[in-house]
Motif scaffolding. Structure first.
Motif, short mmCIF file in Angstrom:
data_model
loop_
_atom_site.label_atom_id
_atom_site.label_comp_id
_atom_site.label_asym_id
_atom_site.label_seq_id
_atom_site.Cartn_x
_atom_site.Cartn_y
_atom_site.Cartn_z
N GLY A 66 0.77 -1.22 -0.03
CA GLY A 66 0.02 0.08 0.03
C GLY A 66 0.77 1.31 -0.02
O GLY A 66 0.03 2.45 -0.11
N VAL A 67 2.10 1.21 0.02
CA VAL A 67 2.85 2.33 -0.09
C VAL A 67 3.14 3.05 -1.30
O VAL A 67 3.72 4.20 -1.60
N GLY A 68 2.69 2.45 -2.45
CA GLY A 68 2.67 2.84 -3.60
C GLY A 68 3.69 2.40 -4.72
O GLY A 68 4.05 3.19 -5.78
N LYS A 69 4.24 1.19 -4.56
CA LYS A 69 5.51 0.58 -5.24
C LYS A 69 4.81 0.50 -6.67
O LYS A 69 5.66 0.73 -7.74
N THR A 70 3.77 -0.14 -6.90
CA THR A 70 3.38 -0.33 -8.27
C THR A 70 3.14 0.95 -9.02
O THR A 70 3.58 1.06 -10.32
N CYS A 71 2.41 2.03 -8.32
CA CYS A 71 2.25 3.26 -9.09
C CYS A 71 3.31 3.95 -9.17
O CYS A 71 3.51 4.66 -10.44
N ALA A 132 20.35 -2.89 -6.58
CA ALA A 132 19.92 -1.69 -6.01
C ALA A 132 18.57 -1.82 -5.52
O ALA A 132 17.63 -2.82 -6.01
N LEU A 133 18.41 -1.44 -4.38
CA LEU A 133 17.02 -1.40 -3.89
C LEU A 133 16.31 0.02 -3.29
O LEU A 133 16.99 0.91 -2.76
N LEU A 134 15.14 0.03 -3.83
CA LEU A 134 14.43 1.40 -3.68
C LEU A 134 13.57 0.99 -2.25
O LEU A 134 12.41 0.19 -2.43
N LEU A 135 13.68 1.65 -1.21
CA LEU A 135 12.79 1.28 -0.07
C LEU A 135 11.95 2.44 0.21
O LEU A 135 12.28 3.22 0.66
N LEU A 136 10.69 2.11 0.08
CA LEU A 136 9.43 3.10 0.18
C LEU A 136 8.72 2.77 1.49
O LEU A 136 8.29 1.59 1.75
N TYR A 137 8.17 3.99 1.90
CA TYR A 137 7.07 4.37 3.01
C TYR A 137 6.39 5.31 2.43
O TYR A 137 6.78 6.15 1.78
N ASP A 138 5.02 5.31 3.06
CA ASP A 138 3.85 6.22 2.95
C ASP A 138 4.10 7.36 3.78
O ASP A 138 3.88 6.93 5.21
N ILE A 139 4.18 8.55 3.60
CA ILE A 139 4.30 9.67 4.55
C ILE A 139 2.85 9.88 5.36
O ILE A 139 3.01 10.46 6.24
N THR A 140 1.91 9.16 4.84
CA THR A 140 0.57 9.42 5.41
C THR A 140 0.25 8.08 6.67
O THR A 140 -0.70 7.98 6.84
N VAL A 174 0.07 14.03 -0.77
CA VAL A 174 -0.96 14.15 -0.03
C VAL A 174 -0.46 14.76 1.43
O VAL A 174 -0.54 14.31 2.38
N SER A 175 0.04 16.22 1.11
CA SER A 175 0.36 16.65 2.65
C SER A 175 -0.44 17.06 3.51
O SER A 175 -0.11 16.88 4.57
N GLY A 176 -1.75 17.23 3.27
CA GLY A 176 -2.93 17.31 4.36
C GLY A 176 -3.03 16.45 5.09
O GLY A 176 -3.61 16.30 6.34
N GLU A 177 -2.65 14.87 4.73
CA GLU A 177 -2.51 13.83 5.53
C GLU A 177 -1.28 13.29 6.15
O GLU A 177 -1.22 12.18 6.56
N ARG A 178 -0.34 14.13 6.00
CA ARG A 178 0.96 13.63 6.38
C ARG A 178 1.04 13.39 7.93
O ARG A 178 0.61 14.08 8.74
#
Length: 252
Positions: A66-71, A132-140, A174-178
């Motif tokens: 759900g952090v948005g890797k596919t997108c 290489a590895l891109l490690l993603l998290y969701d700021i919300t 999505v800065s309002g939900e940060r």
């Protein structure tokens, strides 16, 4: 003679899943790329292909579901954002894209991995093959950030010792939900000695920059290992310099 690699996953989350790795081997021009496209996308692309790029690297996208890797991958590959609800990635999916780095064509094979715990045994099998590895998290999403340390522990256990790692705070639009400050991401990245930036798969902010920085670092390492002269390159300095440029933040 050159070769193409084909990876596929079959089965569910149980113990009977089957992991296949297949190498396509043969002279240039015999149709290996067309065969791979037909299998991956179910279509034939007419016309002439350029020969498979000689310098290529594998990049994995990691992070919670759900952090948005596919997108993130689709934004880089196709320059588009697909809105709506996605089905979670099952096992491993991949896409290829050729980028130009300092006048050299570099092929990136990008693996989009499942974030759910039940697929970890599948994704672990691929860690060793990634440069290489891109490690993603969701700021919300607080938990996706809190789980970064666990992801880094897995990386250090299963990945190559010198693998390139970049930490990305996604969904910056999505800065309002940060709930995670940019400073928190920077602090964590400094602790582990990895470059960091915030990104948006929706607007394209820093998406291209993340991949190009990785490609530039990998190209430099390949040239250095071949003992060819090339000026010193530091990925963190490059990322910071590019982020300050007004035109750096969107994918065109």
């Amino acid at each position: 003679m050159d070769l193409q690699r084909l990876d596929s996953y079959q089965g569910g989350a149980g113990p009977d899943h089957v992991l296949h790795k297949t190498i396509l081997v043969g002279d240039s021009g015999v149709g290996k790329t067309s065969l791979l496209v037909q299998f991956d996308q179910g279509k034939f692309l007419p016309g002439s292909f350029s020969a498979t790029v000689g310098i290529s690297f594998t990049v994995m996208l990691l992070g919670d579901s759900g952090v948005g890797k596919t997108c993130f991958l689709i934004q880089f590959k196709d320059g588009a954002f697909l809105s709506g609800t996605f089905l979670a990635t099952v096992g491993i999916d991949f896409r290829n894209k050729v980028v130009t780095v300092d006048g050299v064509r570099v092929k990136l094979q990008i693996w989009d991995t499942a974030g759910q715990e039940r697929f970890r045994s599948v994704t672990h099998a691929y860690y060793r093959d990634a440069q290489a590895l891109l490690l993603l998290y969701d700021i919300t999403n607080r938990s996706s950030f809190d789980n970064i340390r666990a992801w880094l522990t897995e990386i250090h256990e299963y990945a190559q010792r010198d693998v390139v790692i970049m930490l990305l705070g996604n969904k910056a639009d999505v800065s309002g939900e940060r709930v995670i400050r940019s400073e928190d991401g920077e602090t964590l990245a400094r602790e582990y000695g990895v470059p960091f930036m915030e990104t948006s798969a929706k607007t394209g902010m820093n998406v291209e920059l993340a991949f190009l920085a990785i490609a530039k670092e990998l190209k430099y390492r390949a040239r250095r290992d071949a003992q060819a002269y090339e000026p010193s390159f530091q990925i963190r300095d490059y990322v910071e310099a590019q982020r300050k440029r007004p035109s750096c933040c969107s994918f065109a």
